[in-house]
Design a protein around this motif. Structure first.
Motif, PDB file in Angstrom:
ATOM      1  N   GLY A 238       0.812  -1.213   0.000  1.00  0.00           N
ATOM      2  CA  GLY A 238       0.000   0.000   0.000  1.00  0.00           C
ATOM      3  C   GLY A 238       0.848   1.266   0.000  1.00  0.00           C
ATOM      4  O   GLY A 238       0.565   2.220  -0.721  1.00  0.00           O
ATOM      5  N   LEU A 239       1.897   1.261   0.807  1.00  0.00           N
ATOM      6  CA  LEU A 239       2.801   2.418   0.846  1.00  0.00           C
ATOM      7  C   LEU A 239       3.538   2.599  -0.477  1.00  0.00           C
ATOM      8  O   LEU A 239       3.744   3.730  -0.934  1.00  0.00           O
ATOM      9  CB  LEU A 239       3.805   2.271   1.993  1.00  0.00           C
ATOM     10  N   LEU A 240       3.925   1.492  -1.102  1.00  0.00           N
ATOM     11  CA  LEU A 240       4.620   1.575  -2.390  1.00  0.00           C
ATOM     12  C   LEU A 240       3.697   2.046  -3.511  1.00  0.00           C
ATOM     13  O   LEU A 240       4.143   2.608  -4.498  1.00  0.00           O
ATOM     14  CB  LEU A 240       5.226   0.216  -2.751  1.00  0.00           C
ATOM     15  N   ASN A 241       2.401   1.803  -3.346  1.00  0.00           N
ATOM     16  CA  ASN A 241       1.411   2.196  -4.357  1.00  0.00           C
ATOM     17  C   ASN A 241       0.518   3.323  -3.843  1.00  0.00           C
ATOM     18  O   ASN A 241      -0.678   3.324  -4.068  1.00  0.00           O
ATOM     19  CB  ASN A 241       0.539   0.980  -4.731  1.00  0.00           C
ATOM     20  N   TRP A 242       1.101   4.282  -3.174  1.00  0.00           N
ATOM     21  CA  TRP A 242       0.366   5.350  -2.516  1.00  0.00           C
ATOM     22  C   TRP A 242      -0.399   6.239  -3.497  1.00  0.00           C
ATOM     23  O   TRP A 242      -1.230   7.053  -3.096  1.00  0.00           O
ATOM     24  CB  TRP A 242       1.314   6.195  -1.672  1.00  0.00           C
ATOM     25  N   GLY A 243      -0.204   6.075  -4.778  1.00  0.00           N
ATOM     26  CA  GLY A 243      -0.826   6.935  -5.780  1.00  0.00           C
ATOM     27  C   GLY A 243      -2.318   7.085  -5.634  1.00  0.00           C
ATOM     28  O   GLY A 243      -2.885   8.115  -6.009  1.00  0.00           O
ATOM     29  N   GLY A 244      -3.003   6.123  -5.065  1.00  0.00           N
ATOM     30  CA  GLY A 244      -4.455   6.200  -4.894  1.00  0.00           C
ATOM     31  C   GLY A 244      -4.866   6.949  -3.642  1.00  0.00           C
ATOM     32  O   GLY A 244      -6.048   6.976  -3.308  1.00  0.00           O
TER      33      GLY A 244
ATOM     34  N   PHE B   4      -4.990   7.869   0.544  1.00  0.00           N
ATOM     35  CA  PHE B   4      -5.239   7.058   1.731  1.00  0.00           C
ATOM     36  C   PHE B   4      -6.341   6.038   1.505  1.00  0.00           C
ATOM     37  O   PHE B   4      -6.248   4.902   1.968  1.00  0.00           O
ATOM     38  CB  PHE B   4      -5.569   7.942   2.940  1.00  0.00           C
ATOM     39  N   GLY B   5      -7.387   6.421   0.771  1.00  0.00           N
ATOM     40  CA  GLY B   5      -8.475   5.479   0.486  1.00  0.00           C
ATOM     41  C   GLY B   5      -7.991   4.285  -0.311  1.00  0.00           C
ATOM     42  O   GLY B   5      -8.356   3.147  -0.039  1.00  0.00           O
ATOM     43  N   GLY B   6      -7.140   4.551  -1.306  1.00  0.00           N
ATOM     44  CA  GLY B   6      -6.561   3.470  -2.104  1.00  0.00           C
ATOM     45  C   GLY B   6      -5.658   2.583  -1.271  1.00  0.00           C
ATOM     46  O   GLY B   6      -5.664   1.359  -1.411  1.00  0.00           O
TER      47      GLY B   6
ATOM     48  N   ILE C 273      -5.220  -2.694   1.425  1.00  0.00           N
ATOM     49  CA  ILE C 273      -4.945  -3.579   2.564  1.00  0.00           C
ATOM     50  C   ILE C 273      -6.138  -4.506   2.801  1.00  0.00           C
ATOM     51  O   ILE C 273      -5.973  -5.712   2.984  1.00  0.00           O
ATOM     52  CB  ILE C 273      -4.630  -2.761   3.835  1.00  0.00           C
ATOM     53  N   ILE C 274      -7.344  -3.942   2.781  1.00  0.00           N
ATOM     54  CA  ILE C 274      -8.549  -4.745   3.025  1.00  0.00           C
ATOM     55  C   ILE C 274      -8.700  -5.821   1.952  1.00  0.00           C
ATOM     56  O   ILE C 274      -8.949  -6.993   2.261  1.00  0.00           O
ATOM     57  CB  ILE C 274      -9.796  -3.836   3.097  1.00  0.00           C
ATOM     58  N   VAL C 275      -8.532  -5.440   0.684  1.00  0.00           N
ATOM     59  CA  VAL C 275      -8.651  -6.406  -0.410  1.00  0.00           C
ATOM     60  C   VAL C 275      -7.562  -7.474  -0.306  1.00  0.00           C
ATOM     61  O   VAL C 275      -7.807  -8.654  -0.558  1.00  0.00           O
ATOM     62  CB  VAL C 275      -8.631  -5.686  -1.784  1.00  0.00           C
ATOM     63  N   THR C 276      -6.351  -7.074   0.100  1.00  0.00           N
ATOM     64  CA  THR C 276      -5.250  -8.031   0.261  1.00  0.00           C
ATOM     65  C   THR C 276      -5.591  -9.078   1.312  1.00  0.00           C
ATOM     66  O   THR C 276      -5.467 -10.284   1.069  1.00  0.00           O
ATOM     67  CB  THR C 276      -3.945  -7.302   0.647  1.00  0.00           C
ATOM     68  N   ILE C 277      -6.038  -8.635   2.477  1.00  0.00           N
ATOM     69  CA  ILE C 277      -6.348  -9.570   3.561  1.00  0.00           C
ATOM     70  C   ILE C 277      -7.534 -10.461   3.186  1.00  0.00           C
ATOM     71  O   ILE C 277      -7.487 -11.682   3.353  1.00  0.00           O
ATOM     72  CB  ILE C 277      -6.640  -8.811   4.882  1.00  0.00           C
ATOM     73  N   ILE C 278      -8.592  -9.851   2.674  1.00  0.00           N
ATOM     74  CA  ILE C 278      -9.774 -10.647   2.301  1.00  0.00           C
ATOM     75  C   ILE C 278      -9.412 -11.637   1.198  1.00  0.00           C
ATOM     76  O   ILE C 278      -9.787 -12.810   1.259  1.00  0.00           O
ATOM     77  CB  ILE C 278     -10.954  -9.737   1.900  1.00  0.00           C
ATOM     78  N   GLY C 279      -8.667 -11.181   0.188  1.00  0.00           N
ATOM     79  CA  GLY C 279      -8.253 -12.070  -0.900  1.00  0.00           C
ATOM     80  C   GLY C 279      -7.440 -13.250  -0.396  1.00  0.00           C
ATOM     81  O   GLY C 279      -7.673 -14.400  -0.782  1.00  0.00           O
ATOM     82  N   PHE C 280      -6.501 -12.975   0.500  1.00  0.00           N
ATOM     83  CA  PHE C 280      -5.665 -14.045   1.054  1.00  0.00           C
ATOM     84  C   PHE C 280      -6.506 -15.028   1.856  1.00  0.00           C
ATOM     85  O   PHE C 280      -6.373 -16.252   1.702  1.00  0.00           O
ATOM     86  CB  PHE C 280      -4.545 -13.466   1.927  1.00  0.00           C
TER      87      PHE C 280
END
Length: 184
Positions: free
Chosen positions: A54-60, A62-64, A69-76
């Motif tokens: 998320g920090l590396l892809n901060w372009g989106g 804070f919401g992004g 993070i939420i999508v990462t955890i749920i996906g995993f």
């Protein structure tokens, strides 16, 4: 009194185990570590990776960052639950802890490395053209390690049963992750 290891100890241990899994990919390597942790440790490790990515892809903004993070955890979680569930239906004998822990060991470093390379490629104009190749390469590497991890964590050896398990988990995760992403 039996206490859980600290988060720092968990991350250090899993990072060291990830190095072994990535540098010596085999069912035997995964089997060395499949009983070393639980779903709890796997989620901590994946959450840490989600924050880094998320920090590396901060372009989106804070919401992004947060939705990533939420999508990462749920996906995993969805993927590992589905691998466990479908793997059991294929005759597998592993536990959810085995599946989550072994998958986290390769998934975290590959995700972080992909995010770093993606950031480097975005910085260069020519590199932007290589991003689709990076995503394909990352997917191929993930599939290779997932194939080994299913053999270890679910104790499946028949190729057809392994592919059924991985394909069903992939399709289910894709559908659920898409729904979650739309909601967020």
């Amino acid at each position: 009194m039996n206490t859980a290891p600290s988060i720092t100890d968990t991350l250090t241990n899993m990072f060291n185990q990830s190095i072994q899994v990535i540098s010596k990919p085999s069912v035997a390597t995964f089997e060395q570590f499949e009983n070393k942790g639980t779903l709890r440790e796997a989620v901590i490790y994946v959450l840490t990776a989600g924050i880094i990515v998320g920090l590396l892809n901060w372009g989106g903004g804070f919401g992004g960052f947060l939705s990533g993070i939420i999508v990462t955890i749920i996906g995993f979680l969805v993927f590992t639950y589905l691998v466990h569930y479908v793997g059991k239906s294929q005759g597998g004998t592993g536990t959810l802890d085995n599946v989550a822990y072994t998958f986290a060991l390769f998934w975290v470093p590959i995700s972080v490395l992909t995010a770093v390379l993606n950031l480097v490629l975005i910085v260069t104009l020519i590199g932007i053209l290589l991003i689709p190749l990076l995503m394909i390469a990352s997917l191929v590497v993930d599939v290779y390690f997932a194939y080994l991890a299913v053999q270890s964590s679910m104790n499946l050896r028949e190729s057809g049963k392994i592919w059924i398990t991985l394909a069903a988990a992939f399709v289910g995760t894709l559908a659920i992750t898409f729904v979650v992403a739309v909601i967020l």
